[in-house]
Structures are given as C-alpha cells and as structure tokens.
Motif scaffolding. Structure first.
Motif, PDB file in Angstrom:
ATOM      1  N   HIS A  89      -0.838  32.428  42.545  1.00  0.00           N
ATOM      2  CA  HIS A  89      -1.195  32.036  43.917  1.00  0.00           C
ATOM      3  C   HIS A  89      -0.145  32.611  44.865  1.00  0.00           C
ATOM      4  O   HIS A  89       0.842  31.972  45.196  1.00  0.00           O
ATOM      5  CB  HIS A  89      -1.264  30.509  44.005  1.00  0.00           C
ATOM      6  CG  HIS A  89      -1.770  30.022  45.311  1.00  0.00           C
ATOM      7  ND1 HIS A  89      -1.317  28.853  45.882  1.00  0.00           N
ATOM      8  CD2 HIS A  89      -2.693  30.521  46.172  1.00  0.00           C
ATOM      9  CE1 HIS A  89      -1.950  28.648  47.028  1.00  0.00           C
ATOM     10  NE2 HIS A  89      -2.782  29.657  47.225  1.00  0.00           N
ATOM     11  N   ASP A  92      -1.977  33.242  51.323  1.00  0.00           N
ATOM     12  CA  ASP A  92      -2.303  32.025  52.064  1.00  0.00           C
ATOM     13  C   ASP A  92      -3.796  31.843  52.335  1.00  0.00           C
ATOM     14  O   ASP A  92      -4.164  31.071  53.213  1.00  0.00           O
ATOM     15  CB  ASP A  92      -1.557  32.017  53.406  1.00  0.00           C
ATOM     16  CG  ASP A  92      -0.049  31.950  53.236  1.00  0.00           C
ATOM     17  OD1 ASP A  92       0.406  31.515  52.161  1.00  0.00           O
ATOM     18  OD2 ASP A  92       0.665  32.335  54.174  1.00  0.00           O
ATOM     19  N   PHE A  96      -4.775  27.375  52.243  1.00  0.00           N
ATOM     20  CA  PHE A  96      -3.628  26.768  51.573  1.00  0.00           C
ATOM     21  C   PHE A  96      -2.481  27.763  51.520  1.00  0.00           C
ATOM     22  O   PHE A  96      -2.691  28.922  51.168  1.00  0.00           O
ATOM     23  CB  PHE A  96      -3.989  26.356  50.136  1.00  0.00           C
ATOM     24  CG  PHE A  96      -5.124  25.382  50.075  1.00  0.00           C
ATOM     25  CD1 PHE A  96      -4.901  24.037  50.288  1.00  0.00           C
ATOM     26  CD2 PHE A  96      -6.412  25.812  49.810  1.00  0.00           C
ATOM     27  CE1 PHE A  96      -5.949  23.129  50.238  1.00  0.00           C
ATOM     28  CE2 PHE A  96      -7.461  24.921  49.755  1.00  0.00           C
ATOM     29  CZ  PHE A  96      -7.234  23.574  49.975  1.00  0.00           C
ATOM     30  N   SER A  99       1.698  29.133  46.850  1.00  0.00           N
ATOM     31  CA  SER A  99       2.640  28.299  46.105  1.00  0.00           C
ATOM     32  C   SER A  99       3.542  29.131  45.204  1.00  0.00           C
ATOM     33  O   SER A  99       4.577  28.655  44.755  1.00  0.00           O
ATOM     34  CB  SER A  99       1.876  27.290  45.240  1.00  0.00           C
ATOM     35  OG  SER A  99       1.151  27.979  44.227  1.00  0.00           O
ATOM     36  N   GLU A 101       2.811  29.831  42.283  1.00  0.00           N
ATOM     37  CA  GLU A 101       2.538  29.357  40.925  1.00  0.00           C
ATOM     38  C   GLU A 101       1.569  30.282  40.191  1.00  0.00           C
ATOM     39  O   GLU A 101       0.606  30.776  40.773  1.00  0.00           O
ATOM     40  CB  GLU A 101       1.954  27.953  40.947  1.00  0.00           C
ATOM     41  CG  GLU A 101       2.879  26.898  41.501  1.00  0.00           C
ATOM     42  CD  GLU A 101       4.075  26.616  40.607  1.00  0.00           C
ATOM     43  OE1 GLU A 101       3.983  26.835  39.391  1.00  0.00           O
ATOM     44  OE2 GLU A 101       5.102  26.172  41.146  1.00  0.00           O
ATOM     45  N   THR A 133      -2.211  22.861  40.134  1.00  0.00           N
ATOM     46  CA  THR A 133      -1.111  23.774  39.800  1.00  0.00           C
ATOM     47  C   THR A 133      -0.648  24.538  41.035  1.00  0.00           C
ATOM     48  O   THR A 133       0.547  24.738  41.223  1.00  0.00           O
ATOM     49  CB  THR A 133      -1.545  24.759  38.687  1.00  0.00           C
ATOM     50  OG1 THR A 133      -1.925  24.019  37.534  1.00  0.00           O
ATOM     51  CG2 THR A 133      -0.401  25.701  38.323  1.00  0.00           C
ATOM     52  N   CYS A 134      -1.582  24.948  41.857  1.00  0.00           N
ATOM     53  CA  CYS A 134      -1.246  25.730  43.060  1.00  0.00           C
ATOM     54  C   CYS A 134      -0.940  24.854  44.262  1.00  0.00           C
ATOM     55  O   CYS A 134      -0.822  25.332  45.385  1.00  0.00           O
ATOM     56  CB  CYS A 134      -2.386  26.698  43.369  1.00  0.00           C
ATOM     57  SG  CYS A 134      -2.618  27.934  42.071  1.00  0.00           S
ATOM     58  N   ARG A 135      -0.812  23.534  44.031  1.00  0.00           N
ATOM     59  CA  ARG A 135      -0.446  22.565  45.052  1.00  0.00           C
ATOM     60  C   ARG A 135      -1.418  22.509  46.217  1.00  0.00           C
ATOM     61  O   ARG A 135      -1.052  22.286  47.360  1.00  0.00           O
ATOM     62  CB  ARG A 135       0.980  22.817  45.543  1.00  0.00           C
ATOM     63  CG  ARG A 135       2.003  22.617  44.464  1.00  0.00           C
ATOM     64  CD  ARG A 135       3.410  22.779  45.002  1.00  0.00           C
ATOM     65  NE  ARG A 135       4.131  23.594  44.033  1.00  0.00           N
ATOM     66  CZ  ARG A 135       4.905  24.610  44.343  1.00  0.00           C
ATOM     67  NH1 ARG A 135       5.111  24.924  45.600  1.00  0.00           N
ATOM     68  NH2 ARG A 135       5.509  25.297  43.417  1.00  0.00           N
TER      69      ARG A 135
END
Length: 141
Positions: A89, A92, A96, A99, A101, A133-135
């Motif tokens: 990830h 943006d 989102f 992250s 991740e 996982t990617c918040r």
C-alpha cells in the motif's frame, strides 16, 4: 480457435495484473463485459474503460503487485480459480493515505466467456485483511 476459459483466466492475471499491460484488457474483456466486486466496497466495472479506470487507481494505490493463480477449474464457457496477491500500500488512492504495509490477500474469481471474451466476472477476496493491514479500518477487537 479461441483460448479456453481457463487459459484466459490465467492470462488475465498474468498479463493484465502481473505485467501491468492495460492493452490486454480489451483483448480479454468484452465491450459490455462486467466485472463484479472489484474494490473494497464491492464496486463493479462494466466495459474495458471502466475496468481500466479501476485498474489505474488500484496501481496508483498499490505497488509490487503480484498475483499467483493456484488452481483453475473450467467448463465450456466458464472458469473459476483460487489466487493470492501480494502488494504494498504505497499510494493515497481510494481515499486512504498510504500505509507502506505489504499484505497478502487470497481470493477466488470466476469468469464466463462469450465469443472468446469475458462477459461476466465475479470476485470474492479477503477485503478485511487488506483493509486492516493497510490501516484503512481498525482491526476487530
């Protein structure tokens, strides 16, 4: 003779996703073909232009994207398969912030062909793993 449904299933993931070859979208997806449940919200894309828009947004949001197709079963005009994807990830997109991740998600897809092109595609994949996982969402308590 057109490739079998199973062959097209495998080529879609290898050429479109792994090789990031957007020209292949029109090779495999019918002009009125619809792909169901693509994104985190379960959104659909009808036609190559709509799928390409989703694909480009996805690739702006995630890097190091690699799909592995594990098994494929097919009938005359349909194929279904199990896959996993690893991605980072790094952008943006989709509303989102990146992250950083790396996540591995698993899923299953099915396609139906007409005249050698995908006219319908269905996707079910682990959206919760990607989102947590990617918040993008908080993990369950």
């Amino acid at each position: 003779m057109s490739p079998s449904a199973g062959t097209i299933f495998r080529l879609w993931f290898e050429e479109v996703w792994n090789k990031n070859d957007t020209d292949r979208i029109t090779t495999y997806l019918a002009p009125d073909g619809i792909i169901y449940a693509l994104d985190l919200a379960g959104g659909d894309a009808q036609g190559p232009d709509a799928f390409r828009a989703f694909f480009e947004q996805f690739m702006e949001s995630f890097s190091d994207v690699h799909f592995t197709v594990h098994e494929v079963m097919e009938t005359e005009d349909m194929a279904a398969g199990r896959w996993s994807a690893q991605l980072t990830h790094s952008g943006d997109g989709f509303g989102f912030p990146a992250s950083g991740e790396t996540v591995t998600v698993t899923g299953m897809s099915m396609i139906r062909l007409k005249d050698g092109l995908v006219v319908e595609g269905w996707n079910e994949w682990d959206r919760l793993r990607m989102a947590t996982t990617c918040r993008m969402v908080a993990p369950p308590a």
